[in-house]
Design an enzyme around this catalytic site. Structure first.
Site, PDB file in Angstrom:
ATOM      1  N   HIS A 136       9.757 -23.476   9.369  1.00  0.00           N
ATOM      2  CA  HIS A 136       9.042 -24.250  10.358  1.00  0.00           C
ATOM      3  C   HIS A 136       7.386 -23.871   9.868  1.00  0.00           C
ATOM      4  O   HIS A 136       6.739 -25.012  10.151  1.00  0.00           O
ATOM      5  CB  HIS A 136       9.091 -23.651  11.737  1.00  0.00           C
ATOM      6  N   HIS A 140       7.123 -30.470  11.128  1.00  0.00           N
ATOM      7  CA  HIS A 140       6.691 -29.196  10.997  1.00  0.00           C
ATOM      8  C   HIS A 140       5.318 -29.228   9.523  1.00  0.00           C
ATOM      9  O   HIS A 140       4.576 -28.401   9.898  1.00  0.00           O
ATOM     10  CB  HIS A 140       7.665 -28.050  10.392  1.00  0.00           C
ATOM     11  N   THR A 191       3.228  -0.844   8.668  1.00  0.00           N
ATOM     12  CA  THR A 191       3.687  -1.583  10.153  1.00  0.00           C
ATOM     13  C   THR A 191       3.773  -3.035   9.404  1.00  0.00           C
ATOM     14  O   THR A 191       4.473  -3.734  10.241  1.00  0.00           O
ATOM     15  CB  THR A 191       3.092  -1.545  11.188  1.00  0.00           C
ATOM     16  N   CYS A 246       2.935  -2.691   4.190  1.00  0.00           N
ATOM     17  CA  CYS A 246       2.039  -1.687   4.460  1.00  0.00           C
ATOM     18  C   CYS A 246       2.922  -0.885   5.658  1.00  0.00           C
ATOM     19  O   CYS A 246       4.181  -1.085   5.823  1.00  0.00           O
ATOM     20  CB  CYS A 246       0.997  -2.249   4.989  1.00  0.00           C
ATOM     21  N   ASP A 281       0.930  -1.255   0.216  1.00  0.00           N
ATOM     22  CA  ASP A 281       0.002   0.231   0.145  1.00  0.00           C
ATOM     23  C   ASP A 281       1.018   1.323  -0.206  1.00  0.00           C
ATOM     24  O   ASP A 281       2.199   0.966  -0.312  1.00  0.00           O
ATOM     25  CB  ASP A 281      -0.926  -0.113   1.248  1.00  0.00           C
TER      26      ASP A 281
END
Length: 146
Positions: free
Chosen positions: A97, A132, A66, A64, A7
């Site tokens: 993992h 995993h 954060t 974005c 964004d």
């Protein structure tokens, strides 16, 4: 091929990553946004997630401000395992993992050089499978229950 998108809050870091990928020979396709004009991160997550899901891209990177919003949006897509990573070790574990197929970054909280190291580590890592794989399958089963 790597699908990359952002964004407006991640646009600047996306442009730096693209240049880094060009210099290091990583093939990518930019799914936008193409300026710092305000856009909604769910709209930016969708084309990258769809490219990964339909096999057009092997993995995706979303950015974005954060990394939080775009990772939440990406994880709404059945089959997407998006991991917000702010350090190299988390990026390694996200792939080894969790078989994360989308890496999320925060353009306003992650420095350029650190972002390069995170992306390079994630792109260079391989899913370890084994114990995993059973855990990733449990995640997939949760998606099927929705």
């Amino acid at each position: 091929m790597i699908a990359i998108g952002s964004d407006h809050g991640g646009y600047e870091l996306k442009e730096h990553l693209k240049k880094h990928f060009e210099e290091t020979g990583v093939e990518f396709k930019d799914y936008g946004t193409f300026s710092e004009a305000s856009v909604d991160y769910p709209d930016c997550a969708e084309p990258v997630c769809r490219a990964v899901l339909n096999g057009e891209a092997e993995r995706g990177i979303l950015i974005c401000g954060t990394g939080i919003g775009i990772s939440i949006a990406a994880n709404k897509f059945d089959g997407i395992r998006a991991a917000l990573c702010s350090d190299v070790y988390s990026a390694l574990m996200a792939k080894q993992h969790n078989n994360a197929n989308i890496l999320c970054l925060g353009g306003r909280v992650t420095g350029r050089e650190l972002a390069f190291m995170i992306a390079d580590t994630w792109l260079g890592a391989e899913f370890l499978g084994g114990r995993h794989a059973a855990r990733v399958e449990k995640i997939h089963n949760i998606e099927k229950m929705q």
